[in-house]
Design a protein around this motif. Structure first.
Motif, short mmCIF file in Angstrom:
data_model
loop_
_atom_site.label_atom_id
_atom_site.label_comp_id
_atom_site.label_asym_id
_atom_site.label_seq_id
_atom_site.Cartn_x
_atom_site.Cartn_y
_atom_site.Cartn_z
N ASP A 8 0.80 -0.93 0.14
CA ASP A 8 0.02 -0.21 -0.04
C ASP A 8 0.78 1.28 0.07
OD1 ASP A 8 0.86 -0.59 2.47
OD2 ASP A 8 -0.84 -0.21 3.32
N ALA A 9 1.90 1.16 -0.82
CA ALA A 9 3.07 2.33 -0.66
C ALA A 9 2.33 3.72 -1.51
CB ALA A 9 3.93 2.01 -1.36
N LEU A 32 6.86 2.30 6.03
CA LEU A 32 5.93 2.90 5.11
C LEU A 32 6.08 4.13 4.49
CD1 LEU A 32 3.03 1.77 3.36
CD2 LEU A 32 1.89 2.25 5.36
N ALA A 33 6.35 4.95 5.55
CA ALA A 33 6.61 6.40 5.03
C ALA A 33 7.57 6.58 3.95
CB ALA A 33 6.83 7.20 6.19
N MET A 34 8.56 5.61 4.14
CA MET A 34 9.55 5.86 3.15
C MET A 34 9.30 5.27 1.90
SD MET A 34 13.42 5.05 5.20
CE MET A 34 14.25 5.38 3.66
N ALA A 35 8.59 4.20 1.86
CA ALA A 35 8.14 3.82 0.86
C ALA A 35 7.03 4.66 -0.23
CB ALA A 35 7.13 2.23 0.91
N ARG A 36 6.32 5.21 0.71
CA ARG A 36 5.33 6.26 0.05
C ARG A 36 6.36 7.43 -0.43
NH1 ARG A 36 0.13 6.36 4.21
NH2 ARG A 36 -0.70 4.45 3.66
N GLN A 37 7.34 8.01 0.29
CA GLN A 37 8.20 9.02 -0.27
C GLN A 37 8.94 8.61 -1.63
OE1 GLN A 37 11.68 9.60 2.18
NE2 GLN A 37 11.73 11.79 1.38
N SER A 38 9.23 7.27 -1.73
CA SER A 38 9.59 6.73 -2.98
C SER A 38 8.70 7.03 -4.02
CB SER A 38 10.14 5.22 -2.67
OG SER A 38 11.22 5.20 -1.87
N ARG A 39 7.42 6.54 -3.75
CA ARG A 39 6.33 6.44 -4.80
C ARG A 39 6.04 7.72 -4.98
NH1 ARG A 39 2.37 3.50 -7.56
NH2 ARG A 39 0.77 5.13 -8.38
N MET A 40 6.13 8.86 -4.39
CA MET A 40 6.17 10.20 -4.61
C MET A 40 7.21 10.76 -5.28
SD MET A 40 3.16 11.35 -3.48
CE MET A 40 3.07 12.84 -3.59
N GLY A 114 8.03 1.49 -4.27
CA GLY A 114 8.25 1.71 -2.90
C GLY A 114 9.38 0.86 -2.31
N ARG A 115 10.24 0.14 -3.32
CA ARG A 115 11.29 -0.97 -2.76
C ARG A 115 12.76 -0.32 -2.88
NH1 ARG A 115 9.97 -6.03 -3.25
NH2 ARG A 115 11.66 -6.02 -1.81
N VAL A 116 12.92 1.08 -3.08
CA VAL A 116 14.00 1.44 -3.20
C VAL A 116 14.12 3.07 -2.61
CG1 VAL A 116 13.87 2.20 -5.43
CG2 VAL A 116 16.29 2.15 -4.53
N ALA A 117 14.92 3.29 -1.54
CA ALA A 117 14.68 4.51 -0.92
C ALA A 117 15.11 5.72 -2.12
CB ALA A 117 15.86 4.86 0.17
#
Length: 208
Positions: A8-9, A32-40, A114-117
């Motif tokens: 749910d990234a 999860l926050a880091m994954a969402r940051q990657s998505r953004m 969201g799998r890489v920072a």
């Protein structure tokens, strides 16, 4: 890079009040926050690449390319205004977006998932600049994505070593040519500083 799949990234659900959560839940929220940051970041890069496609690519090979304010500069200026960035920062964003789209599509897919920072992306792009035009480009992209998909964390130096090693195993001549290019750019520069002082910068090999 992140433990397990971040399914749910890109979601919109709230994390919940931090004061009511246990340690493991807080750690999960941080991941999860880091994954969402990657998505953004993926969304920003994708938007930059699409603006480039619409504004710059139709002008390639035309007289517009030779104008003082060329389409690329106009594209960067519009992105800079939209995001509150400097012109230089917007130009970097476009170049990175194009590198992810054209050079590193597998790595780009990991960023979307969201799998890489996000903070590792500039280093990965910079270390792979020399693979443009190489017949091993797609293979190198896949190998980097596979390495990033494994569990564990990456320091800045370990990330750079991993990318360099993958490139060297596939095409050592690329690394040698990059080294020669770097050596050819050696030099010494001086610039003025305050109070009658000057700053001298030098670029040379580590051995020298």
């Amino acid at each position: 890079m992140f433990e397990g799949e971040i399914e749910d990234a890109g979601g919109d659900d709230d994390f919940g009040p931090a004061c009511l959560l246990r340690t493991n839940e807080l750690l999960r929220n941080a991941t999860l926050a880091m994954a969402r940051q990657s998505r953004m970041e993926w969304e920003r890069y994708t938007a930059a690449a699409m603006v480039h496609r619409q504004v710059v690519e139709p002008t390639i090979g035309t007289e517009s390319e030779m104008r003082a304010l060329d389409p690329f500069a106009q594209c960067a200026a519009r992105l800079a205004m939209a995001q509150g960035l400097t012109q230089h920062a917007a130009e970097l964003q476009i170049n990175r977006a194009l590198a992810l789209r054209d050079r590193l599509p597998e790595v780009n897919g990991l960023l979307k998932a969201g799998r890489v920072a996000a903070h590792h992306i500039p280093d990965i792009i910079a270390r792979t600049e020399l693979i443009d035009g190489s017949e091993h480009r797609a293979e190198i992209d896949r190998a980097i994505a596979e390495a990033l998909g494994r569990r564990g964390s990456w320091s800045k130096n370990r990330m750079r070593d991993m990318v360099d090693a993958i490139i060297f195993r596939r095409d050592p001549d690329l690394v040698r040519r990059a080294r020669e290019d770097a050596k050819n750019n050696r030099g010494v520069w001086a610039s003025n500083a305050d109070h009658g002082m000057a700053v001298m910068d030098a670029c040379s090999t580590a051995e020298e």
